[in-house]
Scaffold this motif. Structure first.
Motif, PDB file in Angstrom:
ATOM      1  N   ALA A   1      53.580   0.806  56.672  1.00 41.26           N
ATOM      2  CA  ALA A   1      52.655   1.765  56.189  1.00 41.26           C
ATOM      3  C   ALA A   1      53.147   2.106  54.785  1.00 41.26           C
TER       4      ALA A   1
ATOM      5  N   GLU B   1      51.780  -0.845  53.015  1.00 34.79           N
ATOM      6  CA  GLU B   1      50.224  -1.153  53.092  1.00 34.79           C
ATOM      7  C   GLU B   1      49.691  -0.043  52.154  1.00 34.79           C
ATOM      8  N   GLU B   2      50.046   1.116  52.129  1.00 35.45           N
ATOM      9  CA  GLU B   2      49.569   2.362  51.462  1.00 35.45           C
ATOM     10  C   GLU B   2      50.254   2.341  49.957  1.00 35.45           C
TER      11      GLU B   2
ATOM     12  N   TRP C   1      46.517   1.549  58.299  1.00 38.65           N
ATOM     13  CA  TRP C   1      47.723   0.571  57.746  1.00 38.65           C
ATOM     14  C   TRP C   1      47.455  -0.753  58.317  1.00 38.65           C
TER      15      TRP C   1
END
Lengths: 337, 337
Positions: free
Chosen positions: A137, A140-141, A220
């Motif tokens: 996460a 991806e974030e 995500w």
């Protein structure tokens, strides 16, 4: 660094290598490390071994409330576990957030975590297995390079194996990368199994297979095009590994990977008693060999004794024929940056 | 029929009730039924019991090659299993395709199935558990109402329980729906547990939870807005059910459901020995009660003795307080249509 390494032709969507990645400052002696339990409840004595290890390295570990809490298979209520992580993510005095143990539970709080704060204040995140959810996460974030490796609950009274310990220490202090991730020099070390030979470059993306698949279709959703996919699992029968790989295939996540490293997963080799089965290697051959990219099984990054620390999001080169995995760039910024 | 039943406000994307559904003609005596094994290998003697049952009903079962094949946990190679299904889907002389058993394997061949042929030639598809992949794909791809219920490998030498047998027979012959799906009238019948009371209407969407989650992010990504989600599972510890429900939540698939029916899943109530756990009901309360819609546990549609035949894609009404599930429309077209 160049983009789209490992891609075959021009990808129709952004590859895992499409963006500028963020690197957290490496640790230095005196730094504060937040210790969290976003998943399962923690054994106090076993955690003590991991905390002492950090102290031996000159670090100052600060356990959050969740490491003393429990609710069923969780280290306390979701709110307690999430608050721990958020407190350490937000505190500028905390230089790293390291997990005590996995199990299950990180996914439950993923939507409550303040990962955006990492953009202006990147810090080291480290964990394993269930923590794949947090690491992926964060990648991806906000594009943060994180660390999939040994955790601080050390159940073996004789301590963490030197291979795991040194890999983690060198990663946290910025000494490991760029550089090759060695195999353990031990008689019980796993052996490399080349599913398909070849050399590939791409960012390391992955972690625990089961948890990885639970990010499919979520905010995500992992981007794997151009990536070297790193997977491993524990206590999943071959048919379950099969089902998870098919899920990734049907979701398009295997279409454009540059290569695959499947970690040593001995507990996934056994079928339920008395039931016919394919072997784990047959499953990997069925689903990964047809991808036409280098695929290696057995890397010491699974749920067995030897656990390398892998920089998730960093560029790496896989030589599946030789069983070698080399990280091509730093995974941290200079300490104190 | 009206659209958007069960929706709360105007949905931002199509609901499960957004389209005209396709109904296959009900069976009549003399009809040919293709018997397939898209998943695990089939026991010949146990299958014999199911085939004789179809013959007692006046049907003509034709087993495909896959029911005699095996490869590990699969009923033969992917190509054999897919060819069986496709042959029966395409043959206008075959009026239904019914699975011999589940296990695992349907997902492996899902991309090779000619489901589009069902648009001009809808026919009954029936299966359970692993077959959720086929049933949901047919629903998502062509809008066909299919049947999640008992299969033809009958391991109990005393035969299929009358409850299961009659539910299946009445569904195949178009006698069951519209109508209430009764509970078994037996001392060992499961009991309804109301997780959250209330009445909801929506299309029945779901099947086996694990398989359902493996469609997330794929071309057959389930649409659940406005739907009554029907789920069940077998041999999954509470933490695994938890993880799957969180996956659905993170993927947005719980956001706009009209209601949830969780089938009787006794084997999911047990945690791994010696490990702390939440109970299955606590897991359901954690994740389903906050949805604010009616939720019922224990319906006889799981991996236990009593298995109702559920028309996936048909409009239904759930009364979670009373433990009642009523199908509001026919699930088949008139026989011979």
């Amino acid at each position: 660094m160049s983009e789209h390494e490992g891609g075959r032709g021009r990808p129709p969507f952004p590859t895992a290598g499409h963006r500028q990645s963020l690197r957290a400052p490496a640790l230095r002696p005196g730094d504060v490390v937040g210790v969290v339990a976003p998943a399962g409840p923690v054994d106090r004595e076993a955690l003590g071994r991991g905390l002492r290890l950090l102290e031996e390295w000159g670090l100052r570990p600060v356990p959050g409330d969740s490491v003393h809490a429990s609710r069923g298979y969780l280290a306390g209520p979701d709110a307690v576990r999430a608050a721990d992580v958020n407190r350490f993510l937000r505190d500028p005095g905390v230089k790293a957030v390291v997990a005590a143990r996995g199990g299950y539970g990180t996914l439950r709080i993923l939507g409550s975590l303040d990962l955006a704060v990492l953009r202006r204040q990147p810090k080291i995140l480290a964990g394993f297995s269930d923590l794949t959810a947090l690491l992926l996460a964060a990648w991806e974030e906000v594009g943060l390079v994180t660390f999939h490796g040994p955790m601080l609950e050390v159940r073996d009274p004789s301590g963490m194996p030197a291979y795991n310990r040194e890999g983690l220490r060198r990663a946290l202090f910025g000494e490991a990368f760029p550089g090759e991730i060695p195999w353990p020099d031990a008689p019980d070390a796993p052996q490399p199994v080349t599913i398909r030979p070849g050399v590939a470059r791409g960012r390391l993306v992955g972690g625990n297979l089961e948890v990885f698949t639970r990010l499919v279709g979520t905010p995500w959703h992992p981007r794997t095009a151009g990536a070297i996919l790193v997977l491993e699992d524990v206590d999943e029968a071959p048919y379950r590994v099969d089902r998870m790989l098919v899920h990734l295939r049907l979701a398009g996540l295997l279409d454009r990977v540059a290569g695959v490293v499947f970690g040593d997963s001995p507990s996934c080799m056994t079928a339920p008693a008395g039931r016919p089965s394919l072997t784990l290697l047959e499953v990997l051959e069925d689903h990964l060999a047809p991808l036409g990219v280098p695929v290696l099984y057995g890397f010491p990054c699974g749920h067995s004794r030897y656990r390398a620390t892998l920089p998730i999001g960093a560029m790496a080169e896989l030589d599946a024929g030789a069983g070698r995995l080399r990280v091509l760039e730093p995974a941290t910024a200079p300490a104190g940056a």
